[in-house]
Design an enzyme around this catalytic site. Structure first.
Site, PDB file in Angstrom:
ATOM      1  N   MET A  30       0.868  -1.262   0.025  1.00 54.76           N
ATOM      2  CA  MET A  30       0.117   0.109   0.203  1.00 54.76           C
ATOM      3  C   MET A  30       0.791   1.194   0.218  1.00 54.76           C
ATOM      4  O   MET A  30       0.460   2.093   0.348  1.00 54.76           O
ATOM      5  CB  MET A  30      -0.892   0.047   1.334  1.00 54.76           C
ATOM      6  CG  MET A  30      -1.970  -1.297   1.129  1.00 54.76           C
ATOM      7  SD  MET A  30      -3.176  -0.875   2.258  1.00 54.76           S
ATOM      8  CE  MET A  30      -2.708  -0.716   3.895  1.00 54.76           C
ATOM      9  N   GLY A  31       1.918   1.116  -0.300  1.00 57.75           N
ATOM     10  CA  GLY A  31       3.032   2.174  -0.609  1.00 57.75           C
ATOM     11  C   GLY A  31       3.575   2.667   0.798  1.00 57.75           C
ATOM     12  O   GLY A  31       3.495   2.120   1.741  1.00 57.75           O
ATOM     13  N   LEU A  33       6.496   3.334   1.766  1.00 55.26           N
ATOM     14  CA  LEU A  33       7.567   2.036   1.731  1.00 55.26           C
ATOM     15  C   LEU A  33       8.534   2.311   2.730  1.00 55.26           C
ATOM     16  O   LEU A  33       9.086   3.618   3.060  1.00 55.26           O
ATOM     17  CB  LEU A  33       8.074   1.951   0.298  1.00 55.26           C
ATOM     18  CG  LEU A  33       7.174   1.613  -0.614  1.00 55.26           C
ATOM     19  CD1 LEU A  33       8.049   1.318  -1.716  1.00 55.26           C
ATOM     20  CD2 LEU A  33       6.374   0.427  -0.417  1.00 55.26           C
ATOM     21  N   GLY A  36      11.058  -2.847   5.448  1.00 47.02           N
ATOM     22  CA  GLY A  36      10.347  -3.796   5.565  1.00 47.02           C
ATOM     23  C   GLY A  36       9.951  -4.512   4.222  1.00 47.02           C
ATOM     24  O   GLY A  36      10.123  -5.444   3.719  1.00 47.02           O
ATOM     25  N   HIS A  37       9.108  -3.205   3.434  1.00 48.13           N
ATOM     26  CA  HIS A  37       8.641  -3.436   2.088  1.00 48.13           C
ATOM     27  C   HIS A  37       9.916  -3.802   1.248  1.00 48.13           C
ATOM     28  O   HIS A  37       9.889  -4.647   0.275  1.00 48.13           O
ATOM     29  CB  HIS A  37       8.005  -2.454   1.650  1.00 48.13           C
ATOM     30  CG  HIS A  37       6.820  -1.883   2.360  1.00 48.13           C
ATOM     31  ND1 HIS A  37       6.791  -0.768   3.134  1.00 48.13           N
ATOM     32  CD2 HIS A  37       5.508  -2.465   2.240  1.00 48.13           C
ATOM     33  CE1 HIS A  37       5.416  -0.789   3.648  1.00 48.13           C
ATOM     34  NE2 HIS A  37       4.972  -1.682   3.369  1.00 48.13           N
ATOM     35  N   GLN A  61     -10.440  -2.854   2.143  1.00 46.74           N
ATOM     36  CA  GLN A  61      -9.748  -3.539   3.369  1.00 46.74           C
ATOM     37  C   GLN A  61      -9.790  -2.633   4.515  1.00 46.74           C
ATOM     38  O   GLN A  61      -9.207  -3.007   5.486  1.00 46.74           O
ATOM     39  CB  GLN A  61      -8.448  -4.082   2.948  1.00 46.74           C
ATOM     40  CG  GLN A  61      -7.444  -3.066   2.766  1.00 46.74           C
ATOM     41  CD  GLN A  61      -6.163  -3.735   2.476  1.00 46.74           C
ATOM     42  OE1 GLN A  61      -6.139  -4.322   1.132  1.00 46.74           O
ATOM     43  NE2 GLN A  61      -5.303  -3.787   3.086  1.00 46.74           N
ATOM     44  N   GLN A 153      -2.647 -12.647   7.615  1.00 47.89           N
ATOM     45  CA  GLN A 153      -2.819 -12.437   6.099  1.00 47.89           C
ATOM     46  C   GLN A 153      -1.995 -13.271   5.120  1.00 47.89           C
ATOM     47  O   GLN A 153      -2.477 -13.959   4.122  1.00 47.89           O
ATOM     48  CB  GLN A 153      -2.395 -10.819   6.013  1.00 47.89           C
ATOM     49  CG  GLN A 153      -2.246 -10.586   4.438  1.00 47.89           C
ATOM     50  CD  GLN A 153      -1.919  -9.058   4.049  1.00 47.89           C
ATOM     51  OE1 GLN A 153      -2.710  -8.215   4.385  1.00 47.89           O
ATOM     52  NE2 GLN A 153      -0.482  -8.878   3.990  1.00 47.89           N
ATOM     53  N   LEU A 184       8.616  -2.583  11.788  1.00 50.28           N
ATOM     54  CA  LEU A 184       8.607  -1.367  10.868  1.00 50.28           C
ATOM     55  C   LEU A 184       6.989  -1.647  10.430  1.00 50.28           C
ATOM     56  O   LEU A 184       6.509  -2.653  10.062  1.00 50.28           O
ATOM     57  CB  LEU A 184       9.459  -1.383   9.653  1.00 50.28           C
ATOM     58  CG  LEU A 184      10.937  -1.361  10.223  1.00 50.28           C
ATOM     59  CD1 LEU A 184      11.847  -1.402   8.928  1.00 50.28           C
ATOM     60  CD2 LEU A 184      11.191  -0.017  10.763  1.00 50.28           C
ATOM     61  N   SER A 185       6.339  -0.526  10.227  1.00 47.76           N
ATOM     62  CA  SER A 185       5.138  -0.412   9.600  1.00 47.76           C
ATOM     63  C   SER A 185       4.841   1.011   9.202  1.00 47.76           C
ATOM     64  O   SER A 185       5.311   2.017   9.689  1.00 47.76           O
ATOM     65  CB  SER A 185       4.098  -0.472  10.856  1.00 47.76           C
ATOM     66  OG  SER A 185       2.801  -0.333  10.468  1.00 47.76           O
TER      67      SER A 185
HETATM   68  P1  AMP Z   1       1.409  -2.859   3.525  1.00 47.74           P
HETATM   69  O1  AMP Z   1       1.982  -1.889   2.792  1.00 47.74           O
HETATM   70  O2  AMP Z   1       1.494  -2.510   4.916  1.00 47.74           O
HETATM   71  O3  AMP Z   1       0.198  -3.484   2.916  1.00 47.74           O
HETATM   72  O4  AMP Z   1       2.371  -4.146   3.251  1.00 47.74           O
HETATM   73  C1  AMP Z   1       2.924  -4.527   2.202  1.00 47.74           C
HETATM   74  C2  AMP Z   1       3.313  -5.907   2.601  1.00 47.74           C
HETATM   75  O5  AMP Z   1       4.673  -5.514   3.139  1.00 47.74           O
HETATM   76  C3  AMP Z   1       2.638  -6.875   3.167  1.00 47.74           C
HETATM   77  O6  AMP Z   1       3.129  -8.375   2.691  1.00 47.74           O
HETATM   78  C4  AMP Z   1       3.288  -7.004   4.792  1.00 47.74           C
HETATM   79  O7  AMP Z   1       3.276  -7.979   5.316  1.00 47.74           O
HETATM   80  C5  AMP Z   1       4.753  -6.574   4.241  1.00 47.74           C
HETATM   81  N1  AMP Z   1       5.421  -5.979   5.643  1.00 47.74           N
HETATM   82  C6  AMP Z   1       4.761  -4.576   6.304  1.00 47.74           C
HETATM   83  N2  AMP Z   1       6.051  -4.305   7.169  1.00 47.74           N
HETATM   84  C7  AMP Z   1       6.856  -5.171   7.361  1.00 47.74           C
HETATM   85  C8  AMP Z   1       7.814  -5.770   7.970  1.00 47.74           C
HETATM   86  N3  AMP Z   1       8.238  -4.766   8.950  1.00 47.74           N
HETATM   87  N4  AMP Z   1       8.564  -6.630   7.960  1.00 47.74           N
HETATM   88  C9  AMP Z   1       8.259  -7.384   6.723  1.00 47.74           C
HETATM   89  N5  AMP Z   1       7.371  -7.229   5.942  1.00 47.74           N
HETATM   90  C10 AMP Z   1       6.629  -6.228   6.213  1.00 47.74           C
END
Ligand code: AMP
Length: 279
Positions: A30-31, A33, A36-37, A61, A153, A184-185
């Protein structure tokens, strides 16, 4: 790196990438970034000839009172990071392209989506599964990479790929964490300095709980203690701290080898999730 927003152009571009039998890895995001991404992108580049990344903040979602409008978006910055990672194609459709007028078909995730984040966010995983199925059909990758950060997920997508015969390998990538252990988030950007400092309690408490469970502590007591410690650490509420079978996600009341600790908690307006293997 090509940036594409139109489905017909996407099909042409992916066909060109696949010429000569080249393989494609898809990394849905979802960008906004972060590392982690980017670790998922690097895995994609290792396992396939081309990495394709999608950026789409998927409205279906998000619940009515969730952060769809506020979700951080910065495509120019994201695109620059992806160029540095050697990504071949960025798929960045708008909402009208993804859900044209009259869109009325969706995927319903049964059992695996009922508990944990699915209970706290009704309809969330139906939205995730539907958009991921659409991304799979749009890009037709050989492999798709998802983060273990979103453990439920990942389990749901693996099951969907099997149930609906997508013929796409689903790979999970380890959780990338900040130096203090916080996963990371993109949502960490919502945290004030004080909340960010407090948030370190979340992984600390979960790690301690996992160790206690491996050491033979009573599972129910340990989970209750962990919930209390997360609140004491500065969180406002806990959605769940649960011991689950890593694949079936069935709740466990006693330790077994395949166990995973799953948790979600709220600090201010921000909802954070985390998980870790036990033993
Ligand atoms: P999102 O942009 O939050 O929807 O995440 C996109 C992808 O990146 C999903 O598969 C997440 O599980 C993965 N992701 C997000 N944060 C992390 C992280 N800290 N470590 C590994 N993968 C991550």
């Amino acid at each position: 790196m090509q940036i594409i927003r139109d489905i017909a152009m996407l099909h042409r571009a992916v066909t060109a990438l696949k010429q000569g039998g080249k393989s494609v890895a898809l990394v849905p995001t979802m960008g906004s970034l972060h590392d982690g991404h980017l670790s998922l992108v690097r895995m994609g580049r290792r396992v396939a000839d081309h990495a394709v990344v999608s950026i789409f903040v998927n409205p279906t979602q998000f619940g009515p009172n969730e952060d769809f409008g506020a979700y951080p978006r910065d495509e120019a910055r994201d695109a620059a990071l992806l160029v540095e990672e050697g990504v071949s194609l960025l798929w960045a459709p708008d909402v009208g392209t993804m859900y044209p007028g009259g869109h009325s078909t969706h995927i319903e995730v049964a059992e695996l989506g009922a508990d944990y984040c699915g209970a706290a966010r009704p309809g969330h995983f139906d939205g995730v599964a539907t958009v991921v199925a659409k991304l799979f059909n749009q890009v037709r990758p050989d492999v798709a990479i998802f983060g273990e950060k979103d453990w439920q997920q990942l389990a749901i997508i693996r099951r969907m790929a099997r149930d609906l015969d997508f013929g796409i390998d689903i790979l999970g990538a380890p959780i990338a964490r900040d130096a203090d252990g916080l996963a990371l988030s993109s949502r960490n950007a919502y945290l004030s300095d004080a909340q960010r400092a407090a948030a370190t309690a979340f992984p600390e408490v979960l790690n301690a709980a996992a160790q206690d469970i491996v050491g033979g502590a009573d599972v129910g007591d340990t989970l209750a203690k962990a919930e209390a410690a997360i609140v004491k650490g500065g969180f406002d509420s806990v959605d769940y701290v649960a011991l689950a079978d890593a694949d079936s996600l069935e709740r466990l009341s006693a330790f077994r080898k395949s166990a995973r600790l799953l948790a979600a908690a709220r600090i201010g307006k921000t909802r954070l999730i985390d998980n870790l293997p036990v033993g």
